[in-house]
Design an enzyme around this catalytic site. Sequence first.
Site, short mmCIF file in Angstrom:
data_model
loop_
_atom_site.label_atom_id
_atom_site.label_comp_id
_atom_site.label_asym_id
_atom_site.label_seq_id
_atom_site.Cartn_x
_atom_site.Cartn_y
_atom_site.Cartn_z
N PRO A 148 45.80 -21.83 19.20
CA PRO A 148 45.95 -22.58 17.63
C PRO A 148 47.31 -22.54 17.27
O PRO A 148 47.85 -21.05 17.69
CB PRO A 148 44.60 -22.21 17.62
CG PRO A 148 44.53 -20.82 17.57
CD PRO A 148 44.52 -20.78 19.07
N LEU A 158 49.66 -27.57 20.28
CA LEU A 158 50.05 -28.49 21.48
C LEU A 158 48.73 -29.15 20.77
O LEU A 158 47.68 -29.79 21.82
CB LEU A 158 49.05 -26.85 23.00
CG LEU A 158 50.19 -25.97 22.99
CD1 LEU A 158 49.64 -25.17 24.35
CD2 LEU A 158 51.81 -26.48 23.92
N GLY A 159 48.12 -29.21 19.63
CA GLY A 159 47.65 -30.12 18.81
C GLY A 159 46.38 -29.97 18.78
O GLY A 159 45.36 -30.20 19.16
N SER A 166 44.80 -28.15 15.88
CA SER A 166 44.30 -29.17 14.96
C SER A 166 43.72 -31.37 14.80
O SER A 166 42.88 -30.71 14.88
CB SER A 166 44.82 -29.26 14.36
OG SER A 166 46.70 -30.02 13.93
N ASP A 176 50.31 -36.42 17.28
CA ASP A 176 49.91 -35.73 18.02
C ASP A 176 48.25 -36.51 18.23
O ASP A 176 47.36 -35.68 20.01
CB ASP A 176 49.24 -34.44 17.08
CG ASP A 176 50.33 -33.89 17.15
OD1 ASP A 176 51.34 -33.86 17.24
OD2 ASP A 176 49.38 -32.41 16.37
C1 MEV Z 1 53.60 -31.15 15.38
O1 MEV Z 1 53.58 -31.24 16.37
C2 MEV Z 1 54.67 -32.10 14.94
C3 MEV Z 1 55.23 -31.92 13.30
O2 MEV Z 1 56.65 -33.33 14.51
C4 MEV Z 1 54.93 -32.71 12.98
C5 MEV Z 1 53.48 -34.46 13.36
O3 MEV Z 1 54.92 -35.38 13.50
O4 MEV Z 1 52.76 -34.47 12.08
C6 MEV Z 1 56.55 -30.94 13.39
#
Ligand code: MEV
Length: 307
Positions: A97, A101-102, A104, A147
């Site tokens: 977490p 790496l996504g 959430s 994500d």
């Molecule tokens: C997070 O994985 C990527 C960001 O660009 C945030 C988003 O796109 O929601 C930092």
Amino acid sequence: MTLAPLQSGRQARGRAFGKVILTGEHAVVHGHAALAAPLKSAWVDATVDTIDGDLLVETTQSSIETHGVAAVARAALNAFGREGKGLRVYIESNIPPRAGLGSSAATALATVRAVAAACSERLSEKQLLELADVGEQIAHGRASGVDTAASQADGVIHFLVGTPPVPVPLASPFWLIVGDSGIPRNTRQAVRAVTEQPESRRLEAFSQIDRATAQMEASLQSGQLSRAGQALDLAHCALEYLGLNTPPLERMRRAARNAGALGAKLTGAGLGGCIIALAASENEALRIQESLLETGAANTFVERLAP
Ligand code: MEV
């Protein structure tokens, strides 16, 4: 933590994958394109069973934000007209977490799928994404949706907020090696830090990121992997300019480059989390993975992306 077993026979399940951003993180929040792909060796499983009482969220990973999972499960129950239904949601995951790496997004998607299955509801793609977005807005503060889109994709996608993701056709296979610094980052804070930068600095960085994204997309489509690697380096410099690089990320990036990576960059929100490196063969990928582990990476993943 030891958890009591779920009651067998009354369970519903949902699974979702992690993601990697090739280029375009942060810029994507401000209306620019990003390239991203699913990380299929990284997954979240949600198991739901019906209980008497309210909603209960349990997880083997103490760092998963259970209030986000509960908010997503509640939103799904409301959407299905089952407010107040007693559910126990149990989350298992191998995605580190707060590593970029996504985790959430995958947790939210797996939860929505499992709650839908528990309520015998069929989900449209639009409904799935909208419900998962409840968790993403909590985790990211201002989430682009990249994500969730990447987690669901079959391969590399071109993503722009407000338009359906477009698959990027690949001319040849390539390998992405992920190195996790083990230092958790906070997407909300990083997104805010970028948003608060002077506009001229942000625009300069985003215009370099746009060039990197265009070069990356064209190179993957034509099979010019060394140019794709250069695009990663270019994108990394722009993210560094925005203040998102850290010494542990830079050490891993250099180790990957010294081990033969065609290019390497931080991935996700930055200020901790992971780097990705690009290789043209499995042997090279394994050599890079080894060098990342020697440099102190807490976790590594190797993902093959192919036409
Ligand atoms: C997070 O994985 C990527 C960001 O660009 C945030 C988003 O796109 O929601 C930092």
